[in-house]
Design a protein around this motif. Structure first.
Motif, short mmCIF file in Angstrom:
data_model
loop_
_atom_site.label_atom_id
_atom_site.label_comp_id
_atom_site.label_asym_id
_atom_site.label_seq_id
_atom_site.Cartn_x
_atom_site.Cartn_y
_atom_site.Cartn_z
N SER A 8 74.49 8.89 -30.42
CA SER A 8 74.78 9.17 -29.02
C SER A 8 74.02 8.14 -28.19
N SER A 9 74.75 7.40 -27.35
CA SER A 9 74.13 6.32 -26.58
C SER A 9 74.68 6.32 -25.17
N SER A 10 73.79 6.27 -24.20
CA SER A 10 74.26 6.27 -22.82
C SER A 10 74.40 4.85 -22.29
N THR A 11 73.43 3.99 -22.61
CA THR A 11 73.49 2.63 -22.05
C THR A 11 73.56 1.52 -23.10
N GLY A 12 73.64 1.91 -24.39
CA GLY A 12 73.94 0.90 -25.41
C GLY A 12 72.82 0.55 -26.39
N PHE A 13 71.58 0.94 -26.09
CA PHE A 13 70.48 0.56 -27.00
C PHE A 13 70.60 1.29 -28.35
N THR A 14 70.92 2.58 -28.30
CA THR A 14 71.06 3.35 -29.54
C THR A 14 72.24 2.80 -30.36
N GLU A 15 73.27 2.40 -29.65
CA GLU A 15 74.44 1.83 -30.33
C GLU A 15 74.04 0.56 -31.09
N GLY A 52 69.92 9.32 -31.73
CA GLY A 52 70.20 9.79 -30.36
C GLY A 52 69.19 9.24 -29.38
N TRP A 53 69.63 9.03 -28.16
CA TRP A 53 68.69 8.55 -27.13
C TRP A 53 67.89 9.73 -26.59
N ILE A 54 66.71 9.43 -26.09
CA ILE A 54 65.82 10.48 -25.62
C ILE A 54 65.92 10.61 -24.10
N CYS A 55 66.14 11.85 -23.65
CA CYS A 55 66.15 12.13 -22.21
C CYS A 55 65.18 13.27 -21.96
N ALA A 56 64.13 13.01 -21.21
CA ALA A 56 63.11 14.01 -20.91
C ALA A 56 62.61 14.71 -22.19
N GLY A 57 62.35 13.93 -23.19
CA GLY A 57 61.76 14.45 -24.44
C GLY A 57 62.76 15.02 -25.43
N LYS A 58 64.00 15.13 -25.04
CA LYS A 58 65.02 15.71 -25.94
C LYS A 58 65.90 14.62 -26.55
N ALA A 76 65.18 8.41 -33.08
CA ALA A 76 65.13 8.75 -31.65
C ALA A 76 64.87 7.47 -30.88
N VAL A 77 65.74 7.19 -29.92
CA VAL A 77 65.65 5.92 -29.17
C VAL A 77 65.17 6.20 -27.75
N GLY A 78 64.00 5.69 -27.44
CA GLY A 78 63.42 5.90 -26.11
C GLY A 78 62.80 4.63 -25.58
N ALA A 79 62.30 4.72 -24.37
CA ALA A 79 61.71 3.54 -23.73
C ALA A 79 60.20 3.50 -23.88
N TYR A 80 59.59 4.63 -24.17
CA TYR A 80 58.13 4.68 -24.24
C TYR A 80 57.64 3.90 -25.46
N PRO A 81 56.40 3.40 -25.39
CA PRO A 81 55.88 2.70 -26.58
C PRO A 81 55.72 3.66 -27.75
N LYS A 85 51.25 10.07 -31.91
CA LYS A 85 51.17 11.28 -31.10
C LYS A 85 52.53 11.57 -30.45
N TYR A 86 53.14 10.53 -29.94
CA TYR A 86 54.44 10.70 -29.27
C TYR A 86 55.50 11.17 -30.27
N ILE A 87 55.46 10.61 -31.49
CA ILE A 87 56.44 11.01 -32.51
C ILE A 87 56.24 12.50 -32.86
N GLY A 106 64.00 1.56 -27.53
CA GLY A 106 65.23 1.01 -26.94
C GLY A 106 64.94 0.14 -25.75
N GLY A 107 65.28 0.62 -24.57
CA GLY A 107 65.05 -0.18 -23.37
C GLY A 107 65.63 0.51 -22.16
N ILE A 108 65.67 -0.24 -21.07
CA ILE A 108 66.22 0.29 -19.82
C ILE A 108 67.25 -0.70 -19.31
C1 LIG Z 1 66.84 10.33 -17.06
C2 LIG Z 1 66.15 9.61 -18.20
C3 LIG Z 1 65.14 10.24 -18.92
C4 LIG Z 1 64.49 9.57 -19.95
N1 LIG Z 1 63.51 10.20 -20.66
C5 LIG Z 1 62.87 9.53 -21.66
C6 LIG Z 1 61.84 10.16 -22.42
O1 LIG Z 1 61.51 11.34 -22.24
N2 LIG Z 1 61.23 9.44 -23.38
C7 LIG Z 1 61.55 8.12 -23.66
O2 LIG Z 1 60.94 7.50 -24.54
N3 LIG Z 1 62.54 7.50 -22.96
C8 LIG Z 1 63.20 8.18 -21.99
N4 LIG Z 1 64.21 7.58 -21.30
C9 LIG Z 1 64.59 6.20 -21.66
C10 LIG Z 1 65.81 6.17 -22.60
O3 LIG Z 1 65.58 6.99 -23.72
C11 LIG Z 1 66.04 4.72 -23.03
O4 LIG Z 1 66.53 4.04 -21.90
C12 LIG Z 1 66.98 4.57 -24.20
O5 LIG Z 1 66.87 3.27 -24.70
C13 LIG Z 1 68.42 4.86 -23.82
O6 LIG Z 1 69.22 4.66 -24.95
P1 LIG Z 1 70.77 4.32 -24.80
O7 LIG Z 1 70.85 2.92 -24.21
O8 LIG Z 1 71.32 4.36 -26.16
O9 LIG Z 1 71.37 5.32 -23.89
C14 LIG Z 1 64.86 8.23 -20.26
C15 LIG Z 1 65.88 7.61 -19.55
C16 LIG Z 1 66.54 8.28 -18.53
C17 LIG Z 1 67.64 7.58 -17.80
#
Ligand SMILES: Cc1cc2nc3c(=O)[nH]c(=O)nc-3n(C[C@H](O)[C@H](O)[C@H](O)COP(=O)(O)O)c2cc1C
Length: 166
Positions: A8-15, A52-58, A76-81, A85-87, A106-108
């Protein structure tokens, strides 16, 4: 045998990670939105890798996928380093006990985010700026200006895990 990667990818990094892993393992990757293809190619309880990408910890859509398929491991793909502990926090927040979780940074991409998501990220960046910690500077910059942390090396731990179990 692992049949496929579902992601599941919203902006392409997970893809991007799904394709990198799929190429290495020579298995197909399906976006969770490709419902017909997934239905056609996979049976209930087939072995899969879920990313899956991470949104608010999920980890987005993990709950749905784990009901249908046997997840061999999850990314789990997120932006945080990345840090241990985070894992651990992610495992707890997403009830992951039965399979390993790998964090893939992933990235932003601000160009692909809507108004509210951008606003949330700006608030997170402002909060981190107020903490005034040098270790947050890279993340603050990504939250404000966008940026990618995707690297092929990031999938090594996941690939090594799979090598050792197969
Ligand atoms: C509304 C929102 C909430 C987010 N929450 C988290 C988070 O809790 N932890 C994290 O590491 N990244 C978080 N991110 C960053 C995304 O996980 C990151 O941009 C990821 O690479 C998106 O993957 P995608 O391109 O496959 O959608 C958040 C991004 C958005 C837009």
């Amino acid at each position: 045998m692992i049949k496929a990667i579902i992601y599941s990818s919203s902006t392409g990094f997970t893809e991007k990670y799904a394709n990198l892993i799929g190429d290495e393992l020579n298995i197909p990757c399906y976006n969770i939105k490709q419902k017909n293809e997934i239905k056609k190619e996979l049976k209930m309880n087939d072995n899969i890798i879920y990313l899956g990408w991470i949104c608010a910890g999920k980890i987005i859509r993990l709950g749905k996928i784990r009901k249908k398929y046997n997840i061999v491991c999850c990314g789990a793909v997120g932006a945080y380093p990345e840090n241990e502990k985070y894992i651990e926090e992610l495992k707890k927040a997403n009830n992951i006990y039965k399979f390993p979780l790998f964090y893939l940074r992933g990235g932003i991409d601000l160009n692909k985010l809507g108004f509210w998501k951008k606003k949330i990220l700006k608030m997170v960046a402002d909060g981190l700026e107020n903490e005034n910690k040098a270790e947050n500077l890279e993340l603050i910059n990504a939250l404000k200006n966008g940026g990618s942390f995707v690297k092929k090396e990031n999938i090594e731990n996941l690939l090594n895990y799979l090598k050792n179990i197969t």
